[in-house]
Write a protein that holds these residues in place. Sequence first.
Motif, PDB file in Angstrom:
ATOM      1  N   PHE A  54     -24.014 -35.199 -81.116  1.00  0.00           N
ATOM      2  CA  PHE A  54     -23.454 -36.371 -81.774  1.00  0.00           C
ATOM      3  C   PHE A  54     -22.948 -37.363 -80.745  1.00  0.00           C
ATOM      4  CE2 PHE A  54     -19.666 -33.736 -81.425  1.00  0.00           C
ATOM      5  CZ  PHE A  54     -18.605 -34.626 -81.268  1.00  0.00           C
ATOM      6  N   ARG A  55     -23.007 -38.628 -81.146  1.00  0.00           N
ATOM      7  CA  ARG A  55     -22.578 -39.740 -80.304  1.00  0.00           C
ATOM      8  C   ARG A  55     -21.065 -39.919 -80.476  1.00  0.00           C
ATOM      9  NH1 ARG A  55     -25.997 -44.510 -79.661  1.00  0.00           N
ATOM     10  NH2 ARG A  55     -26.983 -43.748 -81.549  1.00  0.00           N
ATOM     11  N   THR A  56     -20.375 -40.129 -79.364  1.00  0.00           N
ATOM     12  CA  THR A  56     -18.935 -40.346 -79.412  1.00  0.00           C
ATOM     13  C   THR A  56     -18.528 -41.175 -78.197  1.00  0.00           C
ATOM     14  OG1 THR A  56     -16.790 -39.237 -79.749  1.00  0.00           O
ATOM     15  CG2 THR A  56     -18.340 -38.163 -78.227  1.00  0.00           C
ATOM     16  N   THR A  57     -17.241 -41.311 -77.983  1.00  0.00           N
ATOM     17  CA  THR A  57     -16.728 -42.012 -76.811  1.00  0.00           C
ATOM     18  C   THR A  57     -15.694 -41.120 -76.120  1.00  0.00           C
ATOM     19  OG1 THR A  57     -14.849 -43.031 -77.949  1.00  0.00           O
ATOM     20  CG2 THR A  57     -16.957 -44.251 -77.991  1.00  0.00           C
ATOM     21  N   TYR A  58     -15.374 -41.484 -74.900  1.00  0.00           N
ATOM     22  CA  TYR A  58     -14.348 -40.760 -74.153  1.00  0.00           C
ATOM     23  C   TYR A  58     -13.025 -40.777 -74.928  1.00  0.00           C
ATOM     24  CZ  TYR A  58     -10.866 -39.910 -70.497  1.00  0.00           C
ATOM     25  OH  TYR A  58      -9.817 -39.431 -69.776  1.00  0.00           O
ATOM     26  N   ALA A  59     -12.626 -41.954 -75.394  1.00  0.00           N
ATOM     27  CA  ALA A  59     -11.360 -42.069 -76.132  1.00  0.00           C
ATOM     28  C   ALA A  59     -11.381 -41.214 -77.390  1.00  0.00           C
ATOM     29  CB  ALA A  59     -11.083 -43.530 -76.484  1.00  0.00           C
ATOM     30  N   ASP A  60     -12.510 -41.216 -78.087  1.00  0.00           N
ATOM     31  CA  ASP A  60     -12.605 -40.396 -79.296  1.00  0.00           C
ATOM     32  C   ASP A  60     -12.588 -38.908 -78.969  1.00  0.00           C
ATOM     33  OD1 ASP A  60     -12.570 -42.627 -80.909  1.00  0.00           O
ATOM     34  OD2 ASP A  60     -14.726 -42.589 -81.345  1.00  0.00           O
ATOM     35  N   LEU A  61     -13.184 -38.502 -77.849  1.00  0.00           N
ATOM     36  CA  LEU A  61     -13.117 -37.089 -77.449  1.00  0.00           C
ATOM     37  C   LEU A  61     -11.664 -36.659 -77.235  1.00  0.00           C
ATOM     38  CD1 LEU A  61     -16.017 -36.429 -74.923  1.00  0.00           C
ATOM     39  CD2 LEU A  61     -15.682 -35.372 -77.161  1.00  0.00           C
ATOM     40  N   LEU A  62     -10.882 -37.528 -76.611  1.00  0.00           N
ATOM     41  CA  LEU A  62      -9.467 -37.211 -76.403  1.00  0.00           C
ATOM     42  C   LEU A  62      -8.751 -37.049 -77.749  1.00  0.00           C
ATOM     43  CD1 LEU A  62      -8.629 -39.610 -73.441  1.00  0.00           C
ATOM     44  CD2 LEU A  62      -8.748 -37.101 -73.356  1.00  0.00           C
ATOM     45  N   THR A  63      -9.026 -37.970 -78.664  1.00  0.00           N
ATOM     46  CA  THR A  63      -8.391 -37.918 -79.983  1.00  0.00           C
ATOM     47  C   THR A  63      -8.873 -36.711 -80.784  1.00  0.00           C
ATOM     48  OG1 THR A  63      -8.164 -40.321 -80.026  1.00  0.00           O
ATOM     49  CG2 THR A  63      -8.063 -39.189 -82.149  1.00  0.00           C
ATOM     50  N   LEU A  64     -10.176 -36.504 -80.833  1.00  0.00           N
ATOM     51  CA  LEU A  64     -10.758 -35.406 -81.611  1.00  0.00           C
ATOM     52  C   LEU A  64     -10.251 -34.040 -81.165  1.00  0.00           C
ATOM     53  CD1 LEU A  64     -14.477 -36.554 -81.784  1.00  0.00           C
ATOM     54  CD2 LEU A  64     -12.982 -36.167 -83.754  1.00  0.00           C
ATOM     55  N   THR A  65     -10.155 -33.850 -79.854  1.00  0.00           N
ATOM     56  CA  THR A  65      -9.814 -32.532 -79.313  1.00  0.00           C
ATOM     57  C   THR A  65      -8.331 -32.357 -79.014  1.00  0.00           C
ATOM     58  OG1 THR A  65     -10.168 -33.218 -77.014  1.00  0.00           O
ATOM     59  CG2 THR A  65     -12.085 -32.353 -78.214  1.00  0.00           C
ATOM     60  N   GLY A  66      -7.584 -33.453 -78.980  1.00  0.00           N
ATOM     61  CA  GLY A  66      -6.206 -33.361 -78.501  1.00  0.00           C
ATOM     62  C   GLY A  66      -6.202 -33.011 -77.015  1.00  0.00           C
ATOM     63  N   GLY A  67      -7.304 -33.339 -76.350  1.00  0.00           N
ATOM     64  CA  GLY A  67      -7.495 -32.946 -74.954  1.00  0.00           C
ATOM     65  C   GLY A  67      -6.668 -33.754 -73.972  1.00  0.00           C
ATOM     66  N   THR A  68      -6.578 -33.209 -72.790  1.00  0.00           N
ATOM     67  CA  THR A  68      -5.858 -33.821 -71.682  1.00  0.00           C
ATOM     68  C   THR A  68      -6.858 -34.436 -70.714  1.00  0.00           C
ATOM     69  OG1 THR A  68      -4.146 -32.114 -71.861  1.00  0.00           O
ATOM     70  CG2 THR A  68      -4.226 -33.364 -69.794  1.00  0.00           C
ATOM     71  N   PRO A  69      -6.702 -35.724 -70.396  1.00  0.00           N
ATOM     72  CA  PRO A  69      -7.588 -36.335 -69.408  1.00  0.00           C
ATOM     73  C   PRO A  69      -7.387 -35.651 -68.050  1.00  0.00           C
ATOM     74  CG  PRO A  69      -6.176 -38.002 -70.449  1.00  0.00           C
ATOM     75  CD  PRO A  69      -5.700 -36.666 -70.883  1.00  0.00           C
ATOM     76  N   THR A  70      -8.478 -35.222 -67.433  1.00  0.00           N
ATOM     77  CA  THR A  70      -8.386 -34.441 -66.198  1.00  0.00           C
ATOM     78  C   THR A  70      -9.589 -34.699 -65.309  1.00  0.00           C
ATOM     79  OG1 THR A  70      -7.304 -32.689 -67.492  1.00  0.00           O
ATOM     80  CG2 THR A  70      -8.092 -32.090 -65.299  1.00  0.00           C
ATOM     81  N   THR A  71      -9.337 -34.739 -64.020  1.00  0.00           N
ATOM     82  CA  THR A  71     -10.431 -34.737 -63.057  1.00  0.00           C
ATOM     83  C   THR A  71     -10.854 -33.291 -62.901  1.00  0.00           C
ATOM     84  OG1 THR A  71      -9.495 -36.625 -61.914  1.00  0.00           O
ATOM     85  CG2 THR A  71     -11.093 -35.312 -60.693  1.00  0.00           C
ATOM     86  N   VAL A  72     -12.115 -32.989 -63.168  1.00  0.00           N
ATOM     87  CA  VAL A  72     -12.561 -31.578 -63.156  1.00  0.00           C
ATOM     88  C   VAL A  72     -13.273 -31.181 -61.878  1.00  0.00           C
ATOM     89  CG1 VAL A  72     -12.647 -31.504 -65.678  1.00  0.00           C
ATOM     90  CG2 VAL A  72     -14.744 -31.989 -64.373  1.00  0.00           C
ATOM     91  N   VAL A  73     -13.463 -32.135 -60.979  1.00  0.00           N
ATOM     92  CA  VAL A  73     -14.032 -31.821 -59.665  1.00  0.00           C
ATOM     93  C   VAL A  73     -12.930 -32.030 -58.636  1.00  0.00           C
ATOM     94  CG1 VAL A  73     -16.421 -32.300 -60.267  1.00  0.00           C
ATOM     95  CG2 VAL A  73     -15.000 -34.145 -59.444  1.00  0.00           C
ATOM     96  N   GLY A  74     -12.887 -31.135 -57.650  1.00  0.00           N
ATOM     97  CA  GLY A  74     -11.809 -31.180 -56.661  1.00  0.00           C
ATOM     98  C   GLY A  74     -11.980 -32.228 -55.615  1.00  0.00           C
TER      99      GLY A  74
END
Length: 166
Positions: A146-166
Motif C-alpha cells: 500500500f501507498r503511504t507517506t513517512y508522516a502517515d507511517l509515524l501516525t499509523l504505527t505510533g512509531g519513533t523517528p530514528t536513524t537506523v544506520v550507524g
Amino acid sequence: MAPDLTSHPGVTAVRAALTERGFEAELRVLPDAVRTAQAAADALGITPAEIANSLVFKGIGADGTETPILVMASGGHRVDTAHVAGVLGMSALERADPDFVRTHTGMAIGGVAPVGHPTPLRTLVDTDLAAYAEVWAAAGHSHTVFRTTYADLLTLTGGTPTTVVG
C-alpha cells in the motif's frame, strides 16, 4: 494475473487497522510475490529506497527478555542492529526467525505490514523515508502493498523517528 487476496487474513487485518485509524490507503495486489525491497521496487517502478520495509527483530533486554521490535526501514538500508539496540537501550537486537515474526505480527516474512498485528509493536521509522513524497509498505501478504507517506507511517504505527544506520 494477480491473485484474489481480498479475504486473506493478513490483508484483512491491514485493511481493518487502516480503516480504524481513519486511513483509506490504496492497496495494490501484485501478480508476483515481492519478498524483498528490490522485488517490490521493480514491480512498482520505483527505487528500493522508496520501500518501507517492515523488519521484525528480537530486542534483548539487560535481563535477557525478548521484545518484538518493528523497524520500518528504507529498502535502501541495512539496519545497524548495534546502533538501533543502543537507541532502544537494549543489550542487543537480533533478526527474528519466521515463527517469532508470525507470532507477533500474524503475518509471514515478506508480507509483514506496519499495522494489523495482534498487539501493537514498538516501532521505529527510518528518518530517511522522509525524503520521499510517498513510500510503499507491505499489506499483509507477499503479493500486496500500500501507498503511504513517512508522516502517515509515524501516525499509523505510533512509531519513533530514528536513524537506523550507524
